[in-house]
Design an enzyme around this catalytic site. Structure first.
Site, short mmCIF file in Angstrom:
data_model
loop_
_atom_site.label_atom_id
_atom_site.label_comp_id
_atom_site.label_asym_id
_atom_site.label_seq_id
_atom_site.Cartn_x
_atom_site.Cartn_y
_atom_site.Cartn_z
N GLY A 76 51.37 49.61 39.10
CA GLY A 76 51.34 48.55 38.10
C GLY A 76 51.73 47.16 38.56
O GLY A 76 51.88 46.26 37.73
N TRP A 78 50.03 44.78 40.12
CA TRP A 78 49.04 43.76 39.77
C TRP A 78 48.99 43.55 38.27
O TRP A 78 48.83 42.42 37.80
CB TRP A 78 47.65 44.17 40.31
CG TRP A 78 47.44 43.79 41.73
CD1 TRP A 78 48.41 43.64 42.69
CD2 TRP A 78 46.20 43.47 42.36
NE1 TRP A 78 47.84 43.28 43.89
CE2 TRP A 78 46.49 43.17 43.71
CE3 TRP A 78 44.89 43.45 41.93
CZ2 TRP A 78 45.49 42.83 44.63
CZ3 TRP A 78 43.88 43.11 42.84
CH2 TRP A 78 44.19 42.80 44.17
N ASP A 99 43.74 54.14 35.42
CA ASP A 99 44.02 54.89 36.65
C ASP A 99 43.90 56.37 36.33
O ASP A 99 44.08 56.80 35.18
CB ASP A 99 45.42 54.57 37.18
CG ASP A 99 45.56 54.88 38.68
OD1 ASP A 99 45.78 53.94 39.47
OD2 ASP A 99 45.43 56.06 39.06
N ASP A 115 39.02 57.75 34.49
CA ASP A 115 38.28 57.60 35.73
C ASP A 115 37.18 56.58 35.50
O ASP A 115 36.28 56.80 34.69
CB ASP A 115 37.68 58.94 36.15
CG ASP A 115 37.01 58.91 37.52
OD1 ASP A 115 36.84 57.80 38.07
OD2 ASP A 115 36.67 59.99 38.03
N ASP A 139 42.99 47.01 43.46
CA ASP A 139 43.74 47.16 44.71
C ASP A 139 43.64 48.60 45.19
O ASP A 139 44.48 49.08 45.94
CB ASP A 139 45.21 46.76 44.49
CG ASP A 139 45.95 46.53 45.80
OD1 ASP A 139 45.34 46.02 46.75
OD2 ASP A 139 47.15 46.89 45.88
N LYS A 179 40.11 45.10 47.03
CA LYS A 179 40.56 45.35 48.40
C LYS A 179 39.45 46.01 49.21
O LYS A 179 38.81 46.96 48.75
CB LYS A 179 41.79 46.25 48.40
CG LYS A 179 42.27 46.63 49.80
CD LYS A 179 43.72 47.05 49.83
CE LYS A 179 44.00 48.33 49.05
NZ LYS A 179 45.43 48.67 49.08
#
Length: 233
Positions: A76, A78, A99, A115, A139, A179
């Site tokens: 958490g 971000w 998540d 998902d 990320d 990322k």
């Protein structure tokens, strides 16, 4: 315990027992990482918070009143930054975090254990937001196998899917931040993003470990909604 080149005390973890060398090195890195200590001191869930802070300080992505989606949000870090900078903490902006793992409650953040690869995930997210997003950020990193080329392809595949997801939920003019890891494998990803966004660049915040190939792809100026998804068909 010894001092490193900056004069800070360096913690060395003893080997032995059931601890593998890789675990020993990871633990040493965590114990000696100034961003880990700073994150704990400031109440951030992870050192990754400083990466987003640095990127946002430079590019001014997060503005009050914006709606943000944080993919693969746990633990958490971000989401915390997004909630503060969009004003979601005070009810001005909106942050929706998803998540596969559970995530503890964060003020100003709506969390769904979901998902994003599910076929109906975009519709669920749009319903939760009450509209479309201004920023989709990620990320996430794919689970690694230890085989460099395989891992690079898995990572790029995950980001390509996240970018497609972003195209289904973003407002025109929106932003995608994710990322990636430096390699020649991301040429197709960049080409895809350049078709869908006005500007695409790679950024590497100083909070990213310098010995890591980790970097971020930042795409701004989303050109408009994609065709309906064919994922899962």
């Amino acid at each position: 315990m010894a001092k490193d080149t900056t004069g800070r005390l360096h913690v060395t973890v003893k080997s032995g027992g059931k601890r593998k060398l890789s675990s020993k090195l990871w633990l040493e890195r965590q114990l000696n990482d100034p961003y880990v200590a700073k994150a704990k001191a400031m109440g951030y869930r992870s050192r990754a918070a400083f990466k987003l802070l640095e990127i946002d300080d430079k590019y001014r992505l997060l503005k009050p009143g914006m709606t943000v989606v944080d993919l693969g949000a746990a633990p958490g870090g971000w989401s915390q930054i997004a909630a503060k900078r969009t004003g979601a903490v005070d009810g001005k902006g909106k942050v929706v975090a998803i998540d596969l793992l559970e995530m503890g409650e964060i003020p100003g953040v709506t969390f769904a254990q979901l998902d994003f690869l599910d076929h109906d995930a975009p519709e669920k997210l749009i319903a939760m937001m009450g509209g479309r997003a201004d920023i989709v950020m990620s990320d996430m990193a794919a689970n690694t196998t230890g085989h460099r080329k395989t891992d690079q392809l898995r990572i790029i595949g995950l980001v390509e899917t996240a970018a497609h997801f972003a195209g289904e939920v973003l407002n025109p003019g929106g932003t995608f931040l994710a990322k990636v890891f430096q390699s020649g494998a991301d040429a197709e990803l960049v080409a895809q993003l350049k078709r869908d966004f006005a500007t695409v660049r790679h950024v590497k915040p100083s909070a990213s470990r310098q010995d890591s190939s980790e970097r971020y792809v930042l795409a701004t100026g989303f050109r408009g909604q994609q065709q309906p998804s064919s994922r899962g068909t």
